[in-house]
Design an enzyme around this catalytic site. Structure first.
Site, PDB file in Angstrom:
ATOM      1  N   HIS A   1     -13.724   2.153  10.391  1.00 56.82           N
ATOM      2  CA  HIS A   1     -12.829   2.558   9.216  1.00 56.82           C
ATOM      3  C   HIS A   1     -11.367   2.873   9.524  1.00 56.82           C
ATOM      4  CE1 HIS A   1     -12.056   5.526   6.112  1.00 56.82           C
ATOM      5  NE2 HIS A   1     -11.411   6.195   7.151  1.00 56.82           N
ATOM      6  N   LEU A  22      -2.789   9.112   5.554  1.00 56.74           N
ATOM      7  CA  LEU A  22      -1.976   9.050   4.368  1.00 56.74           C
ATOM      8  C   LEU A  22      -0.724   9.551   4.599  1.00 56.74           C
ATOM      9  CD1 LEU A  22      -3.802   9.268   1.054  1.00 56.74           C
ATOM     10  CD2 LEU A  22      -2.503   7.348   1.771  1.00 56.74           C
ATOM     11  N   GLY A  74       0.855  -1.269   0.009  1.00 56.62           N
ATOM     12  CA  GLY A  74      -0.007   0.121  -0.058  1.00 56.62           C
ATOM     13  C   GLY A  74       0.859   1.306  -0.025  1.00 56.62           C
ATOM     14  N   TRP A  97      -8.211   2.208  -1.997  1.00 52.67           N
ATOM     15  CA  TRP A  97      -9.557   2.843  -1.874  1.00 52.67           C
ATOM     16  C   TRP A  97      -9.477   3.947  -1.298  1.00 52.67           C
ATOM     17  CZ3 TRP A  97     -13.756  -1.070  -0.160  1.00 52.67           C
ATOM     18  CH2 TRP A  97     -13.613  -2.440  -0.813  1.00 52.67           C
ATOM     19  N   GLU A 138     -11.518  19.263   6.167  1.00 52.93           N
ATOM     20  CA  GLU A 138     -12.209  18.208   6.718  1.00 52.93           C
ATOM     21  C   GLU A 138     -12.387  18.338   8.123  1.00 52.93           C
ATOM     22  OE1 GLU A 138     -10.353  14.654   5.265  1.00 52.93           O
ATOM     23  OE2 GLU A 138     -10.262  15.175   3.155  1.00 52.93           O
ATOM     24  N   GLN A 174      -9.905   7.539   0.069  1.00 57.69           N
ATOM     25  CA  GLN A 174     -10.443   8.666  -0.570  1.00 57.69           C
ATOM     26  C   GLN A 174     -10.133   9.942  -0.055  1.00 57.69           C
ATOM     27  OE1 GLN A 174     -14.976   8.827  -0.624  1.00 57.69           O
ATOM     28  NE2 GLN A 174     -15.166   6.906  -0.970  1.00 57.69           N
ATOM     29  N   ARG A 178      -8.435   9.929  15.482  1.00 58.75           N
ATOM     30  CA  ARG A 178      -7.527  10.167  14.288  1.00 58.75           C
ATOM     31  C   ARG A 178      -7.851  11.441  13.853  1.00 58.75           C
ATOM     32  NH1 ARG A 178      -7.311   9.484   8.699  1.00 58.75           N
ATOM     33  NH2 ARG A 178      -8.698   7.868   9.010  1.00 58.75           N
ATOM     34  N   ALA A 199       2.111   2.985   2.217  1.00 57.31           N
ATOM     35  CA  ALA A 199       3.315   3.118   3.250  1.00 57.31           C
ATOM     36  C   ALA A 199       4.338   2.167   2.802  1.00 57.31           C
ATOM     37  CB  ALA A 199       2.840   2.792   4.594  1.00 57.31           C
ATOM     38  N   ARG A 205     -14.195  13.127  14.013  1.00 61.22           N
ATOM     39  CA  ARG A 205     -15.081  11.894  13.805  1.00 61.22           C
ATOM     40  C   ARG A 205     -15.783  11.185  14.947  1.00 61.22           C
ATOM     41  NH1 ARG A 205     -11.309   9.308   8.958  1.00 61.22           N
ATOM     42  NH2 ARG A 205     -11.629  11.181   7.607  1.00 61.22           N
TER      43      ARG A 205
HETATM   44  C1  SIN Z   1     -12.437  10.503   4.143  1.00 59.35           C
HETATM   45  O1  SIN Z   1     -12.126  11.013   3.238  1.00 59.35           O
HETATM   46  O2  SIN Z   1     -13.459  10.778   4.797  1.00 59.35           O
HETATM   47  C2  SIN Z   1     -11.775   9.579   4.744  1.00 59.35           C
HETATM   48  C3  SIN Z   1     -10.222   9.606   4.725  1.00 59.35           C
HETATM   49  C4  SIN Z   1      -9.725   9.615   6.104  1.00 59.35           C
HETATM   50  O3  SIN Z   1     -10.055   8.511   6.875  1.00 59.35           O
HETATM   51  O4  SIN Z   1      -8.852  10.398   6.593  1.00 59.35           O
END
Ligand code: SIN
Length: 498
Positions: free
Chosen positions: A338, A379, A27, A59, A128, A61, A373, A29, A281
């Site tokens: 997740h 990433l 992946g 995968w 975000e 995003q 997190r 890393a 989150r």
């Molecule tokens: C997202 O784009 O919501 C997921 C990416 C992440 O887990 O930071």
């Protein structure tokens, strides 16, 4: 650094390969760590269970969080990371991340990754949850993982210092005198190396409802554990707030948080908004869970009708394929497992508690994410810590003599079957809300990682971030920055990480 002056490809000897580093997992890393190592002159063997460019990172995003904007700074990024992590972030690890993430973005650009730009040609920065300003770079909107992994896979495929063993798996780690010095693959191939770097991804597919591909089952964590390595923070599992529910063929499909960053909103069954959509989150997932319980509904609605569909082509495309048009109707979503904040306990150079064994990416736990997190830090973490681990691993002593290693192929193969019952048990007993009875039940599950998760969640008798105990709803400040570790002997202990 003890690396050969003149790079050569790993040496094939009868039935085995000799390299400086064996990387398990291709992946983000694993690929980047392998590339950093060969750039430093090392010989690398990369072992990938799937064909290249089909790993879980594909995968992803989300993008890479990095303090790149003029009004941003590593200090602001650190403050957001710590706030989201609920007094459980290992500050030294987060400081490394925020300081080195911008340089990793630039390095990826030099390697050919093309990040999205604004109309002036500057990097387009997304917002975000939990970030106080725009700081997330993407490639192809929500196709970042796919783009990055494709680019890096192509570089790896043409790297003459690297041997890639595709569609092959590690069966066991090999140890001599307490050091890991090689890997035995499923096809019988032995890879001898100074160090083994595990980049095997996470474990969120152990939960019945998940955003992850089916292979994310914590295999690397079990491999490390069977070699005696400490695992840490297993009780901290992030539930993403907006995973599709009830759309045949798209169960658990992730709707990126970046969509909410652009203005998408969440609504309950009566159409009411009920949460700050850009809170961290853990908060958003819990608010959704509570609202669903209050209204008796199995989903809430994500309204992305005002969002430009060209910003998120793969999200919009996948929903349309499933028969839902997000430009004219609300998307039914609910939380799903997740990301595991816990994993193989490592220092700031990816070293596990067993000499010669390293871990990076989601399989590792530096403590950087604390109890929750911050979006898109993962990433960035893959690149920052994979580079550090790859370079540190080159300082390990030269590979053991083959005869020694052959005699030392001792660790039992990890053969843990994941049944639908275990996945349901994790969802019910180690989900967003946890009871002592449920965790006790889970501690008797046949799956070893499920048992260790239960042990860790029982030990943390408080609520913090993603870990919510119904019997201990408050946060216990005496556990601030305390991390629960489980050693190879299955014994747990607390450590203060700063
Ligand atoms: C997202 O784009 O919501 C997921 C990416 C992440 O887990 O930071």
């Amino acid at each position: 650094m003890g690396v050969p002056k003149k790079p050569t490809a790993p040496e094939p000897r009868s039935g085995h390969l000799v390299a400086d580093i064996a990387v398990i997992g291709a992946g983000a890393a694993g690929l980047y760590g392998a590339i950093c190592a060969t750039r430093a002159g090392a010989r690398v063997v990369l072992i990938s269970a799937t064909p290249l460019a089909q790993t879980a990172s594909y995968w992803a995003q989300g993008g890479l969080a990095a303090a790149l904007a003029n009004d941003d700074s590593p200090e602001l990024h650190l403050a957001d990371t710590e706030r989201a992590g609920r007094n459980a972030v290992r500050r030294s690890a987060a400081q490394v991340l925020v300081a080195e993430a911008p340089e990793c973005v630039r390095d990826l650009q030099t390697l050919g990754v093309s990040f999205d730009a604004d109309r002036f040609g500057r990097l387009a920065l997304g917002l975000e949850g939990g970030h106080s300003l725009r700081r997330v770079v993407h490639a192809g909107g929500s196709a970042t993982g796919r783009r990055v992994v494709r680019e890096l896979s192509a570089l790896v495929a043409e790297d003459s210092q690297m041997v890639v063993l595709e569609e092959n798996r590690a069966r066991a780690l090999c140890r001599v005198d307490g050091r890991v010095g090689g890997v035995l693959c499923e096809d019988g191939q032995l890879v001898v190396a100074r160090a083994v770097v595990l980049a095997t991804g996470g474990a969120a597919a152990l939960w019945a409802r998940t955003t992850n591909p089916p292979g994310s089952l914590g295999f690397g964590m079990l491999l490390a554990h069977s070699a005696g390595a400490d695992l840490a923070d297993l009780e901290f599992v992030q539930f993403h707030p907006t995973a599709v529910i009830g759309l045949p063929g798209r169960e658990g499909f992730l709707i990126s948080e970046a969509v909410r960053g652009e203005g998408a909103t969440l609504h309950d069954a009566s159409g009411e908004r009920f949460v700050d959509e850009l809170a961290p989150r853990d908060e958003v997932s819990r608010a959704i869970q509570m609202r669903m319980a209050q209204t008796g509904s199995s989903s809430v609605g994500l309204d992305m009708r005002s969002i430009d569909p060209t910003l998120f082509p793969n999200v919009v495309g996948a929903l349309r394929q499933a028969g839902l048009d997000p430009t004219s109707e609300l998307v039914p979503v609910a939380p799903a497992a997740h990301y595991v904040m816990g994993g193989i306990s490592t220092d700031l150079h990816g070293r596990s508690s067993v000499p010669g064994l390293y871990a990076v990416g989601e399989s590792a736990c530096t403590g950087l994410h604390g109890a929750n997190r911050l979006a898109s830090n993962s990433l960035s973490e893959c690149f920052v810590f994979a580079r550090r681990a790859a370079l540190s691993a080159l300082d390990e002593p030269p590979p053991a003599a083959m005869q020694e290693l052959r005699e030392a192929v001792a660790d039992p193969p990890v053969a843990a079957q994941v049944t639908p019952e275990t996945r349901q048990a994790l969802w019910h007993d180690a989900g967003i809300e946890r009871s002592p009875e449920g965790l006790e039940r889970l501690s008797r599950d046949p799956h070893p990682l499920a048992r260790l998760i239960a042990l860790s969640a029982l030990a943390r008798s408080e609520s913090r971030g993603s870990h919510r105990r119904l019997d201990h709803p408050a946060t216990d400040s005496s556990l601030d920055r305390q991390h629960f570790l489980v050693g190879g002997d299955e014994r747990g202990r607390w450590e203060l990480w700063e």
